[in-house]
Design an enzyme around this catalytic site. Structure first.
Site, PDB file in Angstrom:
ATOM      1  N   GLN A  97       2.627  31.404  73.448  1.00  0.00           N
ATOM      2  CA  GLN A  97       2.114  29.974  73.052  1.00  0.00           C
ATOM      3  C   GLN A  97       3.138  29.369  72.536  1.00  0.00           C
ATOM      4  O   GLN A  97       4.120  29.667  72.319  1.00  0.00           O
ATOM      5  CB  GLN A  97       1.327  30.391  71.630  1.00  0.00           C
ATOM      6  CG  GLN A  97       0.215  31.155  71.890  1.00  0.00           C
ATOM      7  CD  GLN A  97       0.230  32.696  71.752  1.00  0.00           C
ATOM      8  OE1 GLN A  97       1.379  33.374  71.821  1.00  0.00           O
ATOM      9  NE2 GLN A  97      -0.807  33.434  71.149  1.00  0.00           N
ATOM     10  N   GLU A  98       2.914  27.888  72.757  1.00  0.00           N
ATOM     11  CA  GLU A  98       4.058  26.869  72.685  1.00  0.00           C
ATOM     12  C   GLU A  98       5.062  27.135  71.410  1.00  0.00           C
ATOM     13  O   GLU A  98       5.942  27.015  71.223  1.00  0.00           O
ATOM     14  CB  GLU A  98       3.622  25.561  72.692  1.00  0.00           C
ATOM     15  CG  GLU A  98       4.451  24.534  72.526  1.00  0.00           C
ATOM     16  CD  GLU A  98       4.084  23.158  73.247  1.00  0.00           C
ATOM     17  OE1 GLU A  98       4.360  22.117  73.041  1.00  0.00           O
ATOM     18  OE2 GLU A  98       2.600  22.939  73.060  1.00  0.00           O
TER      19      GLU A  98
END
Length: 290
Positions: free
Chosen positions: A79-80
């Site tokens: 995830q970012e």
């Protein structure tokens, strides 16, 4: 880690086969990193959930030079918000395994940006990078040649001068497909290096069917071996020429399917070979400086 038995005082050559190699598995969320990790660990498909943090498992190579070699694989969330943490895991690592969703072309630019940021980090200079082209069983999956362009791999300057030897594997029909053993891998501009439309013969709903049948983590029973689908990579975009010494750029693309396990062990073998070559090159460089 226990003491390593060294013959002839050659620790550099003995360590890879005797010790445990540290590998970091990176990639965007939903690329299939955790699925690949547990397929390598248990040789079966397991239901997984998005990784918040990391998973760490010791897996063993079963093919080629990597047979019997242990890899400690750190699977870090994609995830970012978690990507800034990647750098902490890649310090002093032996290799980087970057997993790409071969079907999700809309996020390929995002994957390229994260791959370049990781590979160009000063701490990672010279660290071999294996790009695992996952989900090759699905329609419209990009072949390695297409991924090379989409990910801008020609921009990576991560040289390792060597001949790479990767394991071949056989389809259920007995035909050797994928990569050949004891050959040299290099980039080819030949017209014959075009991508095939279908790289796998497994059905379109292979992912959905496997998920419906698969057990969930954690696993308390002994791992069961699943029957592999027919992995038919019709054309290898990297021309193999055993008579020509090529320049390996420090990265390698391995077509794979994390659900069925096809291509994963071949990828480990290719990564291990790059690690060996890098260590030999570093050793030779140190000798020349004396």
């Amino acid at each position: 880690m226990g003491a390593t038995m060294v013959k002839n005082g050659n620790l550099l050559d003995a360590l890879p086969s005797q010790g445990t190699l540290h590998v970091v598995m990176l990639g965007l969320d939903s690329a299939g990193k955790t699925t690949a990790l547990y397929r390598l660990k248990f040789d079966q498909y397991l239901n997984t959930v998005p990784t918040i943090g990391f998973n760490c498992e010791k897996v063993q190579g079963t093919l080629g030079k990597a047979k019997g070699v242990h890899f400690l694989v750190w699977d870090v969330g994609g995830q970012e918000k978690l990507r800034p943490l990647w750098r902490s895991y890649t310090r002093c690592t032996d290799g980087i395994l970057f997993v790409v969703d071969s079907v999700d072309t809309e996020r390929m630019e995002e994957a390229k940006m994260e791959l370049m940021r990781t590979a160009r980090c000063p701490d990672n200079q010279g660290v071999p990078v294996l790009i695992l082209a996952n989900k090759q069983d699905l329609p419209n999956a990009c072949c390695p040649k297409e991924l090379e362009k989409l990910l801008g791999l020609h921009e990576l300057q991560n040289p390792i001068s060597s001949n790479i030897s990767t394991s071949s594997f056989t389809s259920s029909t007995g035909n050797i497909v994928g990569h050949s053993s004891s050959t040299t891998v290099g980039h080819s501009n030949s017209d014959n290096s075009t991508c095939s439309a279908k790289q796998l013969k497994s059905p379109q709903n292979a992912h959905e069917e496997s998920r419906n049948k698969a057990p969930s983590l954690p696993v308390s029973t002994s791992p069961a071996t699943m029957h592999s689908s027919q992995f038919t990579l019709n054309h290898n975009p990297y021309k193999l020429n055993p008579s020509t010494s090529m320049h390996l750029k420090g990265w390698y693309i391995q077509p794979a399917c994390a659900i069925t396990g096809e291509g994963l062990q071949e990828g480990l073998d290719a990564l291990y070979d790059m690690i060996l070559k890098r260590r030999k090159m570093n050793k030779s460089h140190k000798k020349n400086k004396r």
